[in-house]
Design a protein around this motif. Structure first.
Motif, PDB file in Angstrom:
ATOM      1  N   ALA A 108      40.335  20.791  42.101  1.00 16.99           N
ATOM      2  CA  ALA A 108      41.472  21.700  41.972  1.00 16.99           C
ATOM      3  C   ALA A 108      42.782  21.034  42.379  1.00 16.99           C
ATOM      4  N   VAL A 109      42.747  20.190  43.372  1.00 16.97           N
ATOM      5  CA  VAL A 109      43.960  19.499  43.827  1.00 16.97           C
ATOM      6  C   VAL A 109      44.449  18.530  42.753  1.00 16.97           C
ATOM      7  N   VAL A 110      43.547  17.775  42.167  1.00 12.00           N
ATOM      8  CA  VAL A 110      43.931  16.836  41.095  1.00 12.00           C
ATOM      9  C   VAL A 110      44.433  17.623  39.884  1.00 12.00           C
ATOM     10  N   ALA A 111      43.762  18.718  39.545  1.00 11.25           N
ATOM     11  CA  ALA A 111      44.198  19.546  38.411  1.00 11.25           C
ATOM     12  C   ALA A 111      45.590  20.119  38.644  1.00 11.25           C
ATOM     13  N   ALA A 112      45.889  20.528  39.864  1.00 17.92           N
ATOM     14  CA  ALA A 112      47.218  21.074  40.179  1.00 17.92           C
ATOM     15  C   ALA A 112      48.293  20.003  40.027  1.00 17.92           C
ATOM     16  N   LEU A 113      47.991  18.784  40.444  1.00 20.91           N
ATOM     17  CA  LEU A 113      48.948  17.684  40.266  1.00 20.91           C
ATOM     18  C   LEU A 113      49.207  17.462  38.781  1.00 20.91           C
ATOM     19  N   LEU A 114      48.155  17.387  37.985  1.00 19.63           N
ATOM     20  CA  LEU A 114      48.313  17.163  36.546  1.00 19.63           C
ATOM     21  C   LEU A 114      49.085  18.301  35.888  1.00 19.63           C
ATOM     22  N   ALA A 115      48.782  19.548  36.268  1.00 21.81           N
ATOM     23  CA  ALA A 115      49.470  20.703  35.694  1.00 21.81           C
ATOM     24  C   ALA A 115      50.956  20.715  36.046  1.00 21.81           C
ATOM     25  N   SER A 116      51.305  20.101  37.175  1.00 16.59           N
ATOM     26  CA  SER A 116      52.709  20.065  37.589  1.00 16.59           C
ATOM     27  C   SER A 116      53.524  19.053  36.780  1.00 16.59           C
ATOM     28  N   GLY A 117      52.831  18.149  36.077  1.00 13.81           N
ATOM     29  CA  GLY A 117      53.515  17.120  35.311  1.00 13.81           C
ATOM     30  C   GLY A 117      53.911  15.909  36.137  1.00 13.81           C
ATOM     31  N   HIS A 118      53.467  15.846  37.382  1.00 12.41           N
ATOM     32  CA  HIS A 118      53.784  14.712  38.250  1.00 12.41           C
ATOM     33  C   HIS A 118      52.602  13.760  38.343  1.00 12.41           C
ATOM     34  N   GLN A 119      52.858  12.558  38.850  1.00 12.42           N
ATOM     35  CA  GLN A 119      51.829  11.524  38.919  1.00 12.42           C
ATOM     36  C   GLN A 119      51.510  11.086  40.345  1.00 12.42           C
ATOM     37  N   ALA A 120      52.159  11.719  41.336  1.00 13.07           N
ATOM     38  CA  ALA A 120      51.938  11.327  42.728  1.00 13.07           C
ATOM     39  C   ALA A 120      52.175  12.516  43.635  1.00 13.07           C
ATOM     40  N   GLY A 121      51.321  12.645  44.639  1.00 15.03           N
ATOM     41  CA  GLY A 121      51.503  13.729  45.587  1.00 15.03           C
ATOM     42  C   GLY A 121      50.645  13.555  46.811  1.00 15.03           C
ATOM     43  N   PHE A 122      50.873  14.436  47.758  1.00 12.58           N
ATOM     44  CA  PHE A 122      50.092  14.488  48.990  1.00 12.58           C
ATOM     45  C   PHE A 122      49.730  15.934  49.283  1.00 12.58           C
ATOM     46  N   VAL A 123      48.550  16.144  49.815  1.00  8.00           N
ATOM     47  CA  VAL A 123      48.220  17.417  50.436  1.00  8.00           C
ATOM     48  C   VAL A 123      48.751  17.299  51.858  1.00  8.00           C
ATOM     49  N   GLY A 179      45.806  14.403  52.485  1.00  6.57           N
ATOM     50  CA  GLY A 179      45.505  13.188  51.746  1.00  6.57           C
ATOM     51  C   GLY A 179      46.415  12.978  50.561  1.00  6.57           C
ATOM     52  N   SER A 180      46.172  11.885  49.857  1.00  8.06           N
ATOM     53  CA  SER A 180      46.989  11.521  48.701  1.00  8.06           C
ATOM     54  C   SER A 180      46.303  11.947  47.406  1.00  8.06           C
ATOM     55  N   ILE A 181      47.149  12.218  46.385  1.00  8.95           N
ATOM     56  CA  ILE A 181      46.641  12.675  45.086  1.00  8.95           C
ATOM     57  C   ILE A 181      47.255  11.827  43.985  1.00  8.95           C
ATOM     58  N   ALA A 182      46.426  11.350  43.086  1.00  6.79           N
ATOM     59  CA  ALA A 182      46.854  10.631  41.890  1.00  6.79           C
ATOM     60  C   ALA A 182      46.209  11.315  40.686  1.00  6.79           C
ATOM     61  N   ALA A 183      46.715  11.015  39.502  1.00  4.90           N
ATOM     62  CA  ALA A 183      46.151  11.613  38.295  1.00  4.90           C
ATOM     63  C   ALA A 183      44.688  11.226  38.108  1.00  4.90           C
ATOM     64  N   ASP A 184      44.291  10.058  38.630  1.00  6.52           N
ATOM     65  CA  ASP A 184      42.915   9.597  38.469  1.00  6.52           C
ATOM     66  C   ASP A 184      42.060   9.784  39.720  1.00  6.52           C
ATOM     67  N   GLY A 185      42.506  10.650  40.633  1.00  6.38           N
ATOM     68  CA  GLY A 185      41.673  10.950  41.791  1.00  6.38           C
ATOM     69  C   GLY A 185      42.472  11.251  43.032  1.00  6.38           C
ATOM     70  N   ALA A 186      41.748  11.603  44.074  1.00  6.73           N
ATOM     71  CA  ALA A 186      42.370  11.958  45.342  1.00  6.73           C
ATOM     72  C   ALA A 186      41.631  11.268  46.487  1.00  6.73           C
ATOM     73  N   HIS A 187      42.361  11.026  47.562  1.00  2.00           N
ATOM     74  CA  HIS A 187      41.778  10.526  48.799  1.00  2.00           C
ATOM     75  C   HIS A 187      42.125  11.552  49.868  1.00  2.00           C
ATOM     76  N   LEU A 188      41.157  12.413  50.171  1.00  2.00           N
ATOM     77  CA  LEU A 188      41.370  13.538  51.071  1.00  2.00           C
ATOM     78  C   LEU A 188      40.437  13.449  52.271  1.00  2.00           C
ATOM     79  N   HIS A 189      40.954  13.876  53.419  1.00  2.00           N
ATOM     80  CA  HIS A 189      40.144  14.012  54.623  1.00  2.00           C
ATOM     81  C   HIS A 189      40.231  15.460  55.079  1.00  2.00           C
ATOM     82  N   MET A 190      39.132  15.974  55.633  1.00  2.00           N
ATOM     83  CA  MET A 190      39.074  17.370  56.031  1.00  2.00           C
ATOM     84  C   MET A 190      38.236  17.504  57.295  1.00  2.00           C
ATOM     85  N   SER A 191      38.635  18.455  58.140  1.00  2.00           N
ATOM     86  CA  SER A 191      37.775  18.871  59.246  1.00  2.00           C
ATOM     87  C   SER A 191      37.413  20.335  59.031  1.00  2.00           C
TER      88      SER A 191
END
Length: 129
Positions: free
Chosen positions: A17-32, A66-78
């Motif tokens: 869902a996080v990667v899909a939201a980035l793609l839907a926004s039209g951007h190529q870089a983001g962070f949670v 974490g960080s989000i790219a169009a080709d994946g995310a690097h997320l950490h969670m507790s």
């Protein structure tokens, strides 16, 4: 930097869902920047472990970043279980929202993130463009 509040629905996979939201926004870089909510299942890869560990049951998301790219995310969670035990690690596919997840994304319109295999680490690592 632009911000995008996001609410995930029951049954959503957090990572997808996080990667899909980035793609839907039209951007190529983001962070949670942060996330809270609940999960019915989590897949967390602990430090130094090759495979994620499956957690089942009522789980509360305490932190998510974490960080989000169009080709994946690097997320950490507790997360915490019903007894207050806290576990955390790298978010793998299969973290399923139970009731809700509320996230704040930071979109970076002047950047493009991608993931490239790094032979030194053995993992797809962030490439900033």
């Amino acid at each position: 930097m632009l911000t995008l509040p996001l609410r995930l629905q029951p049954g959503d996979d957090v990572r997808a869902a996080v990667v899909a939201a980035l793609l839907a926004s039209g951007h190529q870089a983001g962070f949670v920047l942060q996330g809270i909510g609940s999960l019915s299942a989590a897949q967390l890869r602990y430090a130094g472990q090759p495979q994620p560990t499956a957690l089942r049951g009522d789980l509360e998301i305490l932190t998510l970043a974490g960080s989000i790219a169009a080709d994946g995310a690097h997320l950490h969670m507790s997360v915490s279980d019903p007894h207050g035990q806290v576990l955390g690690g790298h978010v793998a596919p299969g973290c399923v929202v139970r009731t809700t997840a509320e996230l704040l994304l930071a979109l970076l319109p002047d950047h493009r993130f991608s993931r490239e295999h790094d032979p030194r680490t053995g993992y797809p690592e962030l490439r900033i463009g």
